[in-house]
Design a protein around this motif. Structure first.
Motif, mmCIF file in Angstrom:
data_model
loop_
_atom_site.group_PDB
_atom_site.id
_atom_site.type_symbol
_atom_site.label_atom_id
_atom_site.label_comp_id
_atom_site.label_asym_id
_atom_site.label_seq_id
_atom_site.Cartn_x
_atom_site.Cartn_y
_atom_site.Cartn_z
ATOM 1 N N TYR A 115 34.666 46.344 60.202
ATOM 2 C CA TYR A 115 35.283 45.037 60.427
ATOM 3 C C TYR A 115 35.559 44.362 59.087
ATOM 4 O O TYR A 115 34.751 44.434 58.155
ATOM 5 N N GLY A 116 36.694 43.691 59.022
ATOM 6 C CA GLY A 116 37.012 42.917 57.837
ATOM 7 C C GLY A 116 38.182 41.996 58.092
ATOM 8 O O GLY A 116 39.249 42.456 58.500
ATOM 9 N N ASP A 117 37.981 40.718 57.884
ATOM 10 C CA ASP A 117 39.028 39.706 58.018
ATOM 11 C C ASP A 117 39.535 39.390 56.622
ATOM 12 O O ASP A 117 38.779 38.897 55.772
ATOM 13 N N ALA A 118 40.796 39.664 56.369
ATOM 14 C CA ALA A 118 41.349 39.474 55.028
ATOM 15 C C ALA A 118 41.218 38.036 54.547
ATOM 16 O O ALA A 118 41.107 37.785 53.347
ATOM 17 N N THR A 119 41.214 37.081 55.469
ATOM 18 C CA THR A 119 41.132 35.677 55.073
ATOM 19 C C THR A 119 39.712 35.247 54.731
ATOM 20 O O THR A 119 39.495 34.116 54.300
ATOM 21 N N ASP A 120 38.761 36.142 54.919
ATOM 22 C CA ASP A 120 37.358 35.850 54.591
ATOM 23 C C ASP A 120 36.703 37.142 54.136
ATOM 24 O O ASP A 120 36.138 37.882 54.933
ATOM 25 N N ILE A 121 36.781 37.411 52.850
ATOM 26 C CA ILE A 121 36.291 38.686 52.331
ATOM 27 C C ILE A 121 34.796 38.863 52.580
ATOM 28 O O ILE A 121 34.284 39.988 52.616
ATOM 29 N N ASP A 153 49.905 31.398 57.743
ATOM 30 C CA ASP A 153 50.747 30.332 57.210
ATOM 31 C C ASP A 153 50.669 30.355 55.685
ATOM 32 O O ASP A 153 49.813 31.019 55.090
ATOM 33 N N ASP A 154 51.565 29.625 55.045
ATOM 34 C CA ASP A 154 51.661 29.671 53.589
ATOM 35 C C ASP A 154 50.352 29.297 52.908
ATOM 36 O O ASP A 154 49.924 29.953 51.950
ATOM 37 N N GLU A 155 49.700 28.250 53.390
ATOM 38 C CA GLU A 155 48.459 27.799 52.754
ATOM 39 C C GLU A 155 47.366 28.853 52.862
ATOM 40 O O GLU A 155 46.677 29.156 51.873
ATOM 41 N N THR A 156 47.228 29.439 54.054
ATOM 42 C CA THR A 156 46.188 30.458 54.244
ATOM 43 C C THR A 156 46.492 31.703 53.431
ATOM 44 O O THR A 156 45.588 32.291 52.816
ATOM 45 N N LEU A 157 47.749 32.111 53.418
ATOM 46 C CA LEU A 157 48.126 33.308 52.671
ATOM 47 C C LEU A 157 47.879 33.113 51.176
ATOM 48 O O LEU A 157 47.290 33.982 50.515
ATOM 49 N N ALA A 158 48.297 31.980 50.639
ATOM 50 C CA ALA A 158 48.104 31.732 49.206
ATOM 51 C C ALA A 158 46.625 31.692 48.861
ATOM 52 O O ALA A 158 46.194 32.253 47.841
ATOM 53 N N ARG A 159 45.812 31.031 49.698
ATOM 54 C CA ARG A 159 44.378 30.966 49.441
ATOM 55 C C ARG A 159 43.751 32.352 49.498
ATOM 56 O O ARG A 159 42.919 32.717 48.643
ATOM 57 N N ALA A 206 57.366 34.794 46.815
ATOM 58 C CA ALA A 206 56.893 35.057 45.451
ATOM 59 C C ALA A 206 55.854 34.043 44.956
ATOM 60 O O ALA A 206 54.830 34.449 44.378
ATOM 61 N N PRO A 207 56.030 32.734 45.173
ATOM 62 C CA PRO A 207 55.013 31.795 44.677
ATOM 63 C C PRO A 207 53.653 31.965 45.347
ATOM 64 O O PRO A 207 52.628 31.594 44.763
ATOM 65 N N LEU A 208 53.634 32.544 46.554
ATOM 66 C CA LEU A 208 52.375 32.707 47.275
ATOM 67 C C LEU A 208 51.488 33.773 46.638
ATOM 68 O O LEU A 208 50.290 33.827 46.924
ATOM 69 N N LEU A 209 52.067 34.617 45.791
ATOM 70 C CA LEU A 209 51.273 35.626 45.083
ATOM 71 C C LEU A 209 50.333 34.987 44.059
ATOM 72 O O LEU A 209 49.359 35.624 43.628
ATOM 73 N N GLY A 210 50.628 33.770 43.679
ATOM 74 C CA GLY A 210 49.756 33.088 42.731
ATOM 75 C C GLY A 210 49.674 33.810 41.396
ATOM 76 O O GLY A 210 50.682 34.087 40.759
ATOM 77 N N ARG A 211 48.456 34.174 41.005
ATOM 78 C CA ARG A 211 48.236 34.795 39.689
ATOM 79 C C ARG A 211 48.503 36.293 39.681
ATOM 80 O O ARG A 211 48.528 36.909 38.602
ATOM 81 N N TRP A 212 48.680 36.907 40.834
ATOM 82 C CA TRP A 212 49.027 38.324 40.864
ATOM 83 C C TRP A 212 50.387 38.526 40.187
ATOM 84 O O TRP A 212 51.333 37.789 40.450
ATOM 85 N N VAL A 213 50.484 39.537 39.360
ATOM 86 C CA VAL A 213 51.710 39.777 38.585
ATOM 87 C C VAL A 213 52.434 41.002 39.135
ATOM 88 O O VAL A 213 51.931 42.132 39.033
ATOM 89 N N PRO A 214 53.617 40.810 39.734
ATOM 90 C CA PRO A 214 54.349 41.962 40.280
ATOM 91 C C PRO A 214 54.743 42.950 39.188
ATOM 92 O O PRO A 214 54.949 42.567 38.024
ATOM 93 N N THR A 215 54.840 44.212 39.558
ATOM 94 C CA THR A 215 55.365 45.221 38.637
ATOM 95 C C THR A 215 56.837 44.940 38.378
ATOM 96 O O THR A 215 57.434 44.049 38.975
#
Length: 248
Positions: A115-121, A153-159, A206-215
């Motif tokens: 089991y694993g919920d991506a929104t709560d590691i 939603d955008d807020e949950t995804l970004a978080r 794209a802004p929802l990726l936050g600090r992740w840097v795309p290739t």
């Protein structure tokens, strides 16, 4: 296993990929969606090919541990079948899918399912994480985040993506995708996806990726992300890419 009463997306995808781990209720739902939309089998084969290319790129970068959220069924070219020298922890929130995945992987010493919920590691079993993704938080890992963005939603995804960024070591990678606006032209199919379903443009995602840097490829239709030869001739139903956490 007792046949479920409700279809699941994971088993519908198995049907479209030509797998053997689905039930009549899943096949019926898959055919109904095809009638409302169209070329699902080709689209999901293309999406699975993208998964393979992205995972292969992460493995070539020297990463040998993967955590997969919303994993579906661990077959038909899923992560451990691509990165054959890596260890993999598949996770999902659907109990039927988890039990089926555990049965498929029974006896494997390289891949587990829990089991694993991506929104709560914190929902991921620490013992499984330690076993199948050794060095979590200290060594670079690959995080697979496919098929989930459309239901956040955008807020949950970004978080969620920000928390994953904080959790992994520098040098780690994130394979991601999201649903384009393709289904907007198919109202019957769109209605089947339910009220939580979200379509996005590359500019809005794209802004929802936050600090992740795309290739260097950026956020593109998945068929056009490092294709082997000519990109598959399928609708651009999914966009995605690979992003990293820099080492400096």
């Amino acid at each position: 296993m007792v046949e479920p009463e409700q279809p699941s997306t994971a088993r519908m995808i198995d049907f479209w990929l030509g797998g053997e781990h689905h039930f009549p209720v899943d096949a019926a739902a898959a055919r109904a969606f095809e009638e409302a939309y169209g070329p699902c089998a080709a689209i999901f084969r293309d999406l699975r090919d993208f998964l393979g290319r992205a995972v292969g790129a992460v493995a070539e970068a020297g990463v040998d541990g993967f955590l997969v959220f919303g994993a579906g069924l661990p077959t038909q070219g899923n992560v451990h079948e691509v990165a054959t020298a890596a260890t993999v922890l598949y996770t999902d929130v659907d109990p039927v899918t988890i039990r089926l995945g555990q049965r498929i992987l029974a006896g494997s010493d390289r891949a587990g399912y829990g089991y694993g919920d991506a929104t709560d590691i914190g929902t991921v079993d620490p013992a499984q994480l330690h076993r199948f993704v050794p060095g979590w938080g200290r060594r670079p890992v690959g995080v697979v985040f496919l098929g989930l963005a459309a239901f956040l939603d955008d807020e949950t995804l970004a978080r969620t993506l920000d928390e994953l960024y904080d959790a992994v070591a520098p040098g780690s990678f994130l394979a991601f995708d999201f649903d384009s606006e393709e289904l907007a032209g198919y109202p019957q199919a769109l209605a089947m996806m339910g009220p939580q379903f979200r379509m996005r443009t590359p500019a809005s995602f794209a802004p929802l990726l936050g600090r992740w840097v795309p290739t260097a490829e950026g956020v593109v239709p998945v068929a056009r992300w490092r294709p082997r030869g000519e990109p598959a001739a399928v609708p651009d139903a999914f966009h995605g890419g690979l992003a990293g956490k820099p080492t400096d």
